[in-house]
Design an enzyme around this catalytic site. Structure first.
Site, PDB file in Angstrom:
ATOM      1  N   SER A   1      39.715  36.614  43.588  1.00 41.32           N
ATOM      2  CA  SER A   1      39.675  35.621  42.512  1.00 41.32           C
ATOM      3  C   SER A   1      39.081  34.284  42.919  1.00 41.32           C
ATOM      4  O   SER A   1      38.825  33.434  42.069  1.00 41.32           O
ATOM      5  CB  SER A   1      41.089  35.396  41.957  1.00 41.32           C
ATOM      6  OG  SER A   1      41.523  36.516  41.234  1.00 41.32           O
TER       7      SER A   1
ATOM      8  N   LYS B   1      36.017  32.985  41.183  1.00 38.95           N
ATOM      9  CA  LYS B   1      36.092  32.377  39.850  1.00 38.95           C
ATOM     10  C   LYS B   1      35.654  30.921  39.857  1.00 38.95           C
ATOM     11  O   LYS B   1      35.450  30.333  38.789  1.00 38.95           O
ATOM     12  CB  LYS B   1      37.506  32.515  39.301  1.00 38.95           C
ATOM     13  CG  LYS B   1      37.826  33.950  38.895  1.00 38.95           C
ATOM     14  CD  LYS B   1      39.294  34.169  38.574  1.00 38.95           C
ATOM     15  CE  LYS B   1      39.516  35.648  38.204  1.00 38.95           C
ATOM     16  NZ  LYS B   1      40.927  36.015  38.178  1.00 38.95           N
TER      17      LYS B   1
ATOM     18  N   SER C   1      44.523  32.273  36.862  1.00 40.10           N
ATOM     19  CA  SER C   1      43.536  33.209  37.405  1.00 40.10           C
ATOM     20  C   SER C   1      43.287  34.367  36.443  1.00 40.10           C
ATOM     21  O   SER C   1      43.116  35.515  36.846  1.00 40.10           O
ATOM     22  CB  SER C   1      43.993  33.749  38.763  1.00 40.10           C
ATOM     23  OG  SER C   1      42.925  34.345  39.456  1.00 40.10           O
TER      24      SER C   1
END
Length: 395
Positions: A69, A72, A134
């Site tokens: 993640s 991102k 997230s």
């Protein structure tokens, strides 16, 4: 003579009419060595100074690994750039597709903001979902609405990341979910983190939000630094089985910000301890020192055709640098300006720059301004003598 606030600094006055190098030519990620070694448990790690981009520590920093993640950050850069360009607005509504709902929603078993199928969600709420929770569903919604499909959005992410200097980054999706071709290095992530912090301060604030509630479900920010590390205000955690536990962290102390990126840890606790330890090491090894205060005199410039032959040159802002003891031995200060100055000269007129150099790399730069006004000399005879002096002696 310039005002110097610590020893072992040499003052170098460059020649008149020196052409200043553009900001893009600076070596922003030049490595420096600490006074004491650090041995991280992370498989990949990097620590940088957010203001200058100097690398304070690195380990396997260019190895392309699954970022989970943490990738991102690039998803958000695409959004922040569009907001800054005016092509998107924070109150703009994005529709939640079935694909986003199924692959990123509650049934997926991954991180989600629980956006409802076919609902319309304001972009600002999607941003909070991505940054705080997230949320994979929020990422997919953003990608589909901005580029038509997640695959097309991922291609745009890769292209833009390379333009920003994250040359080892390859994106296959907007979420960071496992894909053999979706990889980044910790240096890539540090570059993107620094870009967000320095370019989008109005949006960086989202990374310090402790919790976010959507669809009546409240979720905590997973960044452990926000809870118990002094000065921490961002940025992002990541975990998949393939990637292990990773974290991008940023903390500000005494006016100096550090960015840490670690990857490949075995547990949540290892991730928290490693991030804190590396930041602690950085703050202890690299001390901030005052070199100049705004208004300090750093020299003088010759004036042609004025009532005075010289005008003082002053520092236009405070100069603070973070150095190790070893780096102080390599430090120089360089003053550059285009001269001689032509009268009339106004008080506070920007005429050049002062650069603080460490081993040939600029780590701080501030404008140089005039410390007084010099009107035009009305006497043609005086101006003629001035011209002769400049032609013969150069000053």
């Amino acid at each position: 003579m310039p005002v110097q606030r610590f020893r072992n600094v040499a003052f170098i006055l460059l020649a008149a009419c020196l052409l200043l190098a553009p900001p893009g030519a600076r070596q922003l990620f030049a490595q420096s060595k600490a006074d004491e070694p650090y041995e991280p448990r992370a498989q990949e790690a990097i620590l940088i100074d957010a203001r200058t981009g100097r690398v304070l520590f690195e380990k396997n920093a260019d190895l392309a690994v699954p970022p989970a993640s943490m990738s991102k950050l690039m998803t958000m850069i695409m959004v922040f750039e569009a907001l800054k360009a005016g092509t998107l607005t924070l109150d703009q509504k994005f529709r939640v597709s079935e694909d986003a709902w199924r692959r990123g929603g509650a049934s997926s078993g991954g991180s989600t903001m629980y956006a409802e199928l076919n609902s319309e969600v304001a972009l600002e709420d999607l941003i909070k979902g991505v940054v705080v929770q997230s949320a994979n569903d929020a990422c997919i919604v953003i990608a589909e609405n901005m580029a038509g499909s997640e695959a097309a959005f991922a291609e745009l992410m890769t292209k833009r990341a390379h333009e920003l200097g994250a040359t080892n980054a390859t994106f296959r999706n907007a979420t960071g979910l496992p894909d053999p071709g979706h990889t980044m290095s910790v240096r890539d992530l540090a570059i993107l983190a620094r870009y967000i912090i320095n370019t989008f301060p109005e949006y960086y604030r989202y990374y310090s939000i402790p919790e976010f509630t959507w669809n009546k479900i409240r979720q905590q920010n997973r960044n452990p630094l926000l809870k118990d590390y002094s000065g921490a205000d961002g940025m992002k955690t990541g975990y998949t089985k393939e990637a292990g536990y990773g974290l991008i962290g940023s903390a500000l102390r005494d006016g100096r910000r550090l960015i840490v990126v670690i990857a490949g840890l075995r547990s949540i606790n290892d991730r928290r301890q490693e991030a804190q330890s590396l930041l602690d090491w950085g703050f202890s090894q690299f001390r901030t020192m005052d070199v100049y205060a705004k208004g300090d005199r750093v020299g003088q410039a010759r004036v042609w055709g004025g009532t005075a032959r010289n005008v003082p040159l002053l520092v236009g802002d405070d100069v603070k640098v973070s150095l190790t003891r070893q780096e102080k031995e390599l430090a120089d200060i360089k003053l550059s300006y285009t001269g001689p100055l032509l009268a009339p000269v106004s008080n506070g007129q920007k005429v050049g720059e002062v650069r603080f150099m460490v081993d040939g790399v600029a780590v701080a730069e501030v404008p140089v301004v005039t410390g007084g006004a010099v009107p035009v000399e009305n006497s043609m005879w005086s101006r003629a003598i001035d011209s002769v002096f400049i032609m013969v002696f150069g000053s």
